[in-house]
Every structure is written in C-alpha cells, then in structure tokens.
Scaffold this motif. Structure first.
Motif, mmCIF file in Angstrom:
data_model
loop_
_atom_site.group_PDB
_atom_site.id
_atom_site.type_symbol
_atom_site.label_atom_id
_atom_site.label_comp_id
_atom_site.label_asym_id
_atom_site.label_seq_id
_atom_site.Cartn_x
_atom_site.Cartn_y
_atom_site.Cartn_z
ATOM 1 N N ASP B 256 0.832 -1.214 0.000
ATOM 2 C CA ASP B 256 0.000 0.000 0.000
ATOM 3 C C ASP B 256 0.856 1.249 0.000
ATOM 4 O OD1 ASP B 256 -2.194 -1.524 0.039
ATOM 5 O OD2 ASP B 256 -2.879 -0.977 2.047
ATOM 6 N N GLY B 257 1.865 1.227 0.879
ATOM 7 C CA GLY B 257 2.734 2.392 1.024
ATOM 8 C C GLY B 257 3.515 2.667 -0.244
ATOM 9 N N LEU B 258 4.041 1.604 -0.847
ATOM 10 C CA LEU B 258 4.814 1.750 -2.086
ATOM 11 C C LEU B 258 3.953 2.309 -3.208
ATOM 12 C CD1 LEU B 258 7.052 -1.431 -2.417
ATOM 13 C CD2 LEU B 258 7.776 0.944 -2.146
ATOM 14 N N ARG B 259 2.713 1.829 -3.265
ATOM 15 C CA ARG B 259 1.821 2.298 -4.313
ATOM 16 C C ARG B 259 1.610 3.812 -4.175
ATOM 17 N NH1 ARG B 259 -3.146 -0.949 -5.293
ATOM 18 N NH2 ARG B 259 -2.971 -1.153 -3.052
ATOM 19 N N ASP B 260 1.346 4.242 -2.965
ATOM 20 C CA ASP B 260 1.128 5.675 -2.745
ATOM 21 C C ASP B 260 2.379 6.469 -3.065
ATOM 22 O OD1 ASP B 260 -1.298 4.919 -1.981
ATOM 23 O OD2 ASP B 260 -1.067 5.371 0.154
ATOM 24 N N LEU B 261 3.525 5.896 -2.706
ATOM 25 C CA LEU B 261 4.784 6.606 -2.893
ATOM 26 C C LEU B 261 5.145 6.688 -4.371
ATOM 27 C CD1 LEU B 261 7.219 7.728 -1.189
ATOM 28 C CD2 LEU B 261 8.320 5.551 -1.683
#
Lengths: 317, 271
Positions: B256-261
């Motif tokens: 999730d975090g990577l996608r947002d980043l």
C-alpha cells in the motif's frame, strides 16, 4: 449485441472453460505416478490379479477413451466408482456436499452480514476514526490465516468457554439447531478473511458512487445525505460487491477444504484428503472437477444476473 | 499514508533479517530434541518458549521464515517471469490472436479455485516445497499478465512510443526498452501483494501436510503440530500464527505504502 447473442457467447465460453478444465484435471491425474490397481492390491499381488483389477476399473483403456468415458459419465451424473470404498463417487460426494455446501453458504451469509454494514459505515464516515478503525481491522483480517483463526476460536469458545464443540459434525438428523451449531465456528473462521475483503470492496465502491453526478443531483433536489445514500448510492454500489461475492463463494468452497481439517468435519475437503492418502485418484479427480464446475457456474450466473440487470454490460463483455 | 510504508517496511525488514540471520546463528538448535524442556511457555526457556520436542520456538520461527520467503519468492518469480512477458506481448498486439489466447487462458486460470488446484498438484506429484512453489507460482502468472497488459495498453498510445515505432524499433524491442521501465512500479507493488498471498498459501499447504516436509521447520506445519496441544500450550499456536500475520500484514502495508509513494495517481482504496 443483443441479449441472446450475449447469452450464446457466454454459454460457449462456459462450455469451453469446463472442457479445458476437465482436460487439465484429467491430464494431471493421468501423469500421477503409481498404478491405483497395484496400490490397492498391495506389494505381493500377482500380476494377473492386478491386470484383472485394471480391466475392472477401466484402467486398461486408452487415455482418450478413458477421458471420454469419464466426461460422458459425469454429464449423466456418474462420477465413477471409488477405488477404495467400491461405492459410487457421486454417492460419496452427495453425502459430503450436505456438510460443505451449507458450511460455505453459512460463511457467505456471515461475510455479507458483517462486511456490508462495515463497508457502508466506513464509506459514510470516510477519513474519520471509525473509518480508520474499520480499515485497520480489515487489514488485519486479510493477514490472518483462516485455519489459524479457527484454532484460536476452538481454544476460546470450545476449550475455554465450552460454548461449542471442538470439532465434528452433529449431523442433520440431530436437527437443524445442533447441526448449524457445529458449523458455526468453522463458518466464522471461513468468513473472516472474506469479510475483510468484501468490506473493503463495499467501502471503495460506495465512495466512488457517492462522487457521481447523479448523487449530487439527488442532493440538489432536496434529499438528505442519508436518503441519497440509501436510495441511490447503495443500489449502484452493490454491483461490484456482487461480483466479488460470486468469486468469494469459490474461495469459501475451496477454503472449506482446509477448515474442515481443523474441525474434523466430514465434508468434501476431508473426502479429498482421505482419497489423496489412499491414492483413490478417481475420487480426487471427480471432486476437484465438481468444485471447478461449481466455481465456473457461479461466475457464469453472476455474469448473467448482470446482463439482465444492466444492458450496458452486454456490450463487448 | 506514510505510516503504512514505514510500518510495512519495518515489519518486512525484520522478517527478512531474522531469516538471513538464521543462516549464521539461531538461539537454539532446530534439530535437537530436549524432551525435559518441552512446551515451556515464552520467557521460561528462550524468548518464545519451546515446542513439543523442546526445540526453541524463536529458532524454529527464524528457520521457518526462510522456507516461507524462499517459497514465496520463487513462486512470485515464476508468476512475474512468465506473466509479465505474456502481458507485454498481449498488449503489443492488442486484439490479435495472441492477446485473445492469453486473456482467455488467464480467465480460465482465474476461474479455478487456486487452493484446490494446488492441492491437486501436490497430491499427485507428492508433497514438498518444490511442488508447493509450482502450485502457487502458476496462479501468479495470470495476475502479472493482467497487470502488465492493463498498464502497457495505454502506454502504446503515447507519443514517445509512437516516436520509437517511427524510428523503426520492433514491438518486442519497445516493450522491453520503453514499456517495461514505465510499468515497473506497478509490478513491484503487485509483487508485494502476491508475495504476501504466497506466504499465506504456503502456510495453508504446509498446514495440511502438502508443503515443506520435515525436518525443515515451516510455519504452517508448526501450526499443524500445535493443533492437538493448543489447550495445553497455547503459545505453540500463537507464536507461528503471529509470525504469519505480522509478515503478511507487513507486506500488505508495504505494498500500500509503495503504491502511494510510487504513483500518487493510483491512490485508490485497495480492495
């Protein structure tokens, strides 16, 4: 493209899917090492006895012939005869289906009861602590292996609190109540990860719908926020939820295989595992085919329901 | 949310570090039995207690992490290695027979209940880590093919791709040189999610005895062993269960975090 053309196309792909699935399953079983006849008779069997049994089981036929036999039989409801129990596989499956199917449906009902309100709540409280809490719980829900959750449920509700039995199935003869009671913990365990997924789908679908123009129009004509949500938002948001629900039924049926192991339930899952350890491959083959059939069929019916409900989906689907 | 990225990366790093460390050092010996010290609760003997053979649970978890990670890594590798080229090829010849064939094949694999097929494969070819890898890997192929195709399709309409085509580059060349780097972000994100799913699948297969075989410790089998003893020593079930949950949770948060980043445009609600 009209409804009839759509139906024809969809039906063709259904038949094609089933055909390919049956070939794949048959081929996998075909290359399985070991001769079931030799396995059944043990190490010291005479070659003639083995050959006789092979003929009796139809194992001496050419693969193509055997495949045709198997498929034709299934179409007529004949799934062959179990190598080990010498009883018709269809009979064994029917008995077990009375455990696995109610279990999957029970879990499906629980999934919906929990996930849909949770998703609606989270969507209508978007960004607020309630939403964050629901999303956090769903994040946890998808990370928990359901068989582990099942063990913890047994530990708490069966061993410690003694509200439920730790395993086994009361049987439908014992009455609806006791039978459902013995399926309750397994159904909860099965439902947990699916409910987490469905709650997320419900939430995101509703959030998307609430941003649509017609929702703004509904507000503009004087409906309150909750009126627009219930009258217009929910109905439209439920479409993707239904698709996922169709897919989830497949996961629930398949997931039941492992959960039945935890609770010692006499369902299809235990049948498959018993058949695997006895190398009763005809049972494995037929049960797997039946499960695949159920999954493909459910997805087909979901698609069909859509086409009837929403003409736009018939085009280029 | 940055929090999920940090938390996810920390959890994933912790699991990786523990697995890596287990090659060099573990607090106890995972092959030595010590019946006198069996089923000791956490703290009494070792940080996480001992199992039903008196083996140190922390050591078992560390070595088990190795199995989980290895199976998941190779399974996702199979999915990416075969799925991405298929998806790229399908996108390069959109609407062609290859595209049609690949997408229909994908639909078919999607329609199969993956767990059932995994069970079928391991049942027929025998239980073991390798067969578990193949069973899980097959179901990763359509996932990556779909993601790669979906992401590559709009790129084919872009000017820089047209420029490359005008320059006379082949479709295959363009796919590798221009499309792939532009969809790498998405593939990494999907990879993290598939990785966590593979860990869950491996645990499930091991739990029913179709995954890694003894004496190799694995989280799923630790749970299977714990099942009959859970009333006597709950930590036998709690420890491996929490190991799985924290690993999967970490990977999901990382995804999730990577996608947002990596791509703020994709900041959608994950389903």
């Amino acid at each position: 493209m009209g409804l009839i053309a759509y139906l024809a196309r969809r039906l063709l792909s259904l038949v094609l899917s089933l055909a390919v699935a049956s070939v794949v399953i048959f081929a996998v079983i075909e290359v399985a090492p070991g001769d079931p006849a030799a396995f059944m008779l043990g190490m010291n069997a005479q070659p003639e006895t083995v050959a006789a049994l092979r003929a009796e089981l139809g194992l001496d036929m050419a693969p193509l012939e055997r495949y045709g036999h198997w498929v034709l039989g299934m179409v007529q409801g004949d799934f062959g005869t179990s190598y080990t129990y010498r009883t018709p596989v269809s009979q064994m499956v029917a008995d077990r289906l009375w455990v696995s199917l109610p279990l999957a449906l029970y879990a499906l009902a629980l999934t919906m009861i929990v996930a849909i309100p949770a998703g609606i709540y989270a969507a209508s409280h978007r960004g607020k602590p309630g939403d964050v809490a629901v999303m956090g719980l769903t994040q946890l829900g998808v990370a928990i292996p359901n068989f582990w959750f099942a063990m913890i449920l047994v530990l708490i509700f069966a061993i410690t609190l003694r509200w439920f039995g730790a395993g086994g199935f009361a049987g439908w003869d014992a009455g609806f109540g006791p039978a459902m009671k013995s399926l309750t913990l397994p159904a909860i365990a099965l439902a947990l990860p699916q409910a987490a997924i469905l709650a997320r789908v419900m939430r995101s679908s509703l959030i998307e719908v609430m941003g649509e123009d017609y929702m703004r129009t509904a507000r503009a004509k004087g409906l309150t926020r909750s009126q627009t949500l219930w009258r217009h938002g929910l109905r439209n948001a439920l479409i993707p939820v239904l698709t996922i629900l169709g897919l989830q039924f497949a996961f629930l049926l398949a997931g039941a295989i492992i959960i039945e192991q935890v609770f010692f339930l006499p369902g299809l899952g235990r049948l498959v595992f018993q058949a695997i350890s006895a190398r009763d491959l005809i049972v494995v083959e037929s049960v797997v085919m039946l499960l695949v059939f159920a999954v493909i069929m459910v997805n087909f019916l979901v698609d069909l329901a859509y086409a009837l409900a929403d003409p736009r989906l018939r085009r280029g689907a | 949310m940055r929090l999920s990225l940090i938390l996810g990366a920390a959890l994933s790093a912790l699991v990786l570090a523990l697995a890596a460390l287990s090659y060099l050092w573990t607090p106890g010996d995972v092959t030595a039995m010590d019946i006198a010290n069996r089923m000791k609760p956490p703290g009494a003997a070792g940080l996480l207690g001992t199992d039903h053979f008196g083996r140190d649970m922390l050591s078992m978890i560390m070595v088990g992490a190795r199995v989980s990670i290895a199976v998941a890594l190779v399974a996702v590798g199979i999915g990416m290695g075969l799925g991405v080229p298929l998806g790229l090829a399908a996108a390069a010849r959109r609407g062609g027979w290859l595209d049609e064939l690949i997408m229909r094949g994908n639909d078919l694999i999607f329609a199969f209940p993956s767990l059932v097929i995994a069970i079928l494969i391991t049942a027929v070819f025998g239980p073991g880590a390798i067969n578990a890898i193949i069973a899980i890997g097959i179901f990763n192929i359509p996932v990556f093919a779909r993601v790669a195709r979906g992401a590559a399709l709009p790129l084919w309409q872009r000017e820089f791709i047209l420029a490359a085509r005008v320059a006379g580059k082949s479709r295959a060349h363009i796919s590798v040189e221009h499309i792939l780097p532009n969809i790498a972000n998405l593939l990494v994100v999907q990879g993290t999610i598939q990785f966590s799913l593979a860990i869950l699948a491996e645990a499930g297969l091991s739990y029913v005895g179709l995954g890694a075989q003894p004496p190799l410790p694995s989280w799923g089998r630790m749970l299977a062993d714990a099942q009959t003893l859970v009333a006597v020593a709950p930590h036998l079930a709690l420890v491996p269960g929490l190991a799985i949950i924290l690993t999967v949770l970490g990977l999901n948060l990382l995804g999730d975090g990577l996608r947002d980043l990596l791509d703020p445009r994709l900041r959608r609600v994950r389903t």
